[in-house]
Design a protein around this motif. Structure first.
Motif, PDB file in Angstrom:
ATOM      1  N   ALA A  10      -0.462  11.784  10.896  1.00  0.00           N
ATOM      2  CA  ALA A  10      -1.104  10.494  11.189  1.00  0.00           C
ATOM      3  C   ALA A  10      -2.497  10.428  10.570  1.00  0.00           C
ATOM      4  N   ALA A  11      -3.250  11.520  10.670  1.00  0.00           N
ATOM      5  CA  ALA A  11      -4.593  11.551  10.091  1.00  0.00           C
ATOM      6  C   ALA A  11      -4.532  11.425   8.573  1.00  0.00           C
ATOM      7  N   ALA A  12      -3.566  12.109   7.964  1.00  0.00           N
ATOM      8  CA  ALA A  12      -3.410  12.040   6.505  1.00  0.00           C
ATOM      9  C   ALA A  12      -3.033  10.629   6.068  1.00  0.00           C
ATOM     10  N   ILE A  13      -2.138   9.992   6.809  1.00  0.00           N
ATOM     11  CA  ILE A  13      -1.719   8.621   6.495  1.00  0.00           C
ATOM     12  C   ILE A  13      -2.906   7.669   6.605  1.00  0.00           C
ATOM     13  N   ARG A  14      -3.655   7.787   7.680  1.00  0.00           N
ATOM     14  CA  ARG A  14      -4.792   6.872   7.891  1.00  0.00           C
ATOM     15  C   ARG A  14      -5.855   7.043   6.810  1.00  0.00           C
ATOM     16  N   GLN A  15      -6.074   8.274   6.370  1.00  0.00           N
ATOM     17  CA  GLN A  15      -7.041   8.503   5.298  1.00  0.00           C
ATOM     18  C   GLN A  15      -6.615   7.774   4.027  1.00  0.00           C
ATOM     19  N   LEU A  16      -5.344   7.877   3.673  1.00  0.00           N
ATOM     20  CA  LEU A  16      -4.830   7.204   2.478  1.00  0.00           C
ATOM     21  C   LEU A  16      -4.882   5.688   2.641  1.00  0.00           C
ATOM     22  N   SER A  69      11.027  -1.709  14.125  1.00  0.00           N
ATOM     23  CA  SER A  69       9.606  -1.571  13.794  1.00  0.00           C
ATOM     24  C   SER A  69       9.300  -2.303  12.485  1.00  0.00           C
ATOM     25  N   HIS A  70       8.038  -2.261  12.094  1.00  0.00           N
ATOM     26  CA  HIS A  70       7.595  -2.832  10.824  1.00  0.00           C
ATOM     27  C   HIS A  70       8.063  -1.977   9.643  1.00  0.00           C
ATOM     28  N   THR A  71       8.452  -0.736   9.930  1.00  0.00           N
ATOM     29  CA  THR A  71       8.752   0.245   8.880  1.00  0.00           C
ATOM     30  C   THR A  71      10.197   0.152   8.412  1.00  0.00           C
ATOM     31  N   ARG A  72      10.358  -0.027   7.098  1.00  0.00           N
ATOM     32  CA  ARG A  72      11.698  -0.074   6.499  1.00  0.00           C
ATOM     33  C   ARG A  72      12.144   1.348   6.165  1.00  0.00           C
ATOM     34  N   VAL A 128       5.500   5.155  11.541  1.00  0.00           N
ATOM     35  CA  VAL A 128       5.749   3.910  12.285  1.00  0.00           C
ATOM     36  C   VAL A 128       4.495   3.497  13.046  1.00  0.00           C
ATOM     37  N   ASP A 129       3.860   4.441  13.709  1.00  0.00           N
ATOM     38  CA  ASP A 129       2.641   4.143  14.486  1.00  0.00           C
ATOM     39  C   ASP A 129       1.514   3.623  13.592  1.00  0.00           C
ATOM     40  N   CYS A 130       1.478   4.096  12.346  1.00  0.00           N
ATOM     41  CA  CYS A 130       0.439   3.653  11.406  1.00  0.00           C
ATOM     42  C   CYS A 130       0.825   2.373  10.672  1.00  0.00           C
ATOM     43  N   GLY A 131       2.003   1.864  10.963  1.00  0.00           N
ATOM     44  CA  GLY A 131       2.422   0.593  10.380  1.00  0.00           C
ATOM     45  C   GLY A 131       2.844   0.641   8.931  1.00  0.00           C
ATOM     46  N   GLY A 180       0.798  -1.226   0.000  1.00  0.00           N
ATOM     47  CA  GLY A 180       0.000   0.000   0.000  1.00  0.00           C
ATOM     48  C   GLY A 180       0.825   1.268   0.000  1.00  0.00           C
ATOM     49  N   LEU A 181       0.729   2.025   1.067  1.00  0.00           N
ATOM     50  CA  LEU A 181       1.326   3.362   1.133  1.00  0.00           C
ATOM     51  C   LEU A 181       2.819   3.331   1.448  1.00  0.00           C
ATOM     52  N   TYR A 182       3.574   4.070   0.645  1.00  0.00           N
ATOM     53  CA  TYR A 182       5.013   4.293   0.812  1.00  0.00           C
ATOM     54  C   TYR A 182       5.159   5.797   0.975  1.00  0.00           C
TER      55      TYR A 182
END
Length: 208
Positions: A193-199, A59-62, A26-29, A6-8
């Motif tokens: 964070a809100a922008a990331i979650r929306q995407l 974390s899960h984030t590369r 990172v918090d949004c995975g 998904g999102l990069y």
């Protein structure tokens, strides 16, 4: 095997700050977070790369560094993203011969995507999808149909990039793109964070 994440996110002058935005990623995975600081003194880039490495480590984030292999090595990043005019993937692998490191490559046409298969990068970027002010050296916008066509044709994991936002993302995903990269859609948001979650929500709604 193609990876679907998904999102990069590329970090370039985020209004909320680099570290705050990286923590949100990172918090949004998010699977991928790239640092791109053009026209910035090298010591500042290294300092920020080291800070983001601390945030992403374990974390899960590369964590990916754009263009500069020396900075990626110094920060012990997870990988490097290279442009068509940068060091080749083959040469970068020779210089950074460490297990598990990730090598991404930008492509701007079907021809470049096909040529990339020989170098076997871990993923390719495809774009620009839409006109974008953040990159001026990538040629004309490809459009969603062509990006989707390239993404479906390549055996490599691919990430669509260039002018993508919440409004045009559904069209892009419907055209065949699996993964998508954003810059301004998150960097210009006071609440990353809100922008990331929306995407992420849009990406999940459009997946089949």
């Amino acid at each position: 095997m193609k990876e679907n994440f998904g999102l990069y996110l590329i970090l370039t002058d985020p209004v909320a700050g680099y570290e705050t935005t990286a923590k949100a990623a990172v918090d949004c995975g998010l699977r991928y977070l790239q640092l791109r600081m053009k026209n910035t003194p090298r010591n500042e880039v290294v300092e920020m790369a080291l800070a983001l490495r601390k945030i992403t480590r374990g974390s899960h984030t590369r964590f990916i560094v754009n263009d500069d292999l020396a900075v990626a090595i110094e920060a012990d990043a997870d990988g490097i993203h290279l442009g068509q005019d940068d060091l080749s993937v083959e040469e970068a692998r020779k210089q950074w011969n460490r297990p598990g490191k990730i090598f991404g490559l930008s492509t701007h046409s079907m021809e470049q995507a096909r040529l990339a298969e020989r170098a076997e990068p871990d993923y390719i970027g495809i774009g620009p999808v839409f006109p974008t002010p953040t990159k001026t050296d990538t040629g004309p916008a490809l459009g969603t149909a062509e990006v989707g066509r390239i993404a479906l044709a390549t055996p490599l994991t691919s990430v669509a990039i260039g002018g993508i936002n919440a409004a045009n993302l559904p069209e892009l995903l419907q055209a065949g793109a699996d993964n998508f990269c954003v810059v301004g859609a998150v960097n210009h948001a006071p609440d990353p964070a809100a922008a990331i979650r929306q995407l992420q929500r849009i990406g999940k709604r459009q997946s089949f």
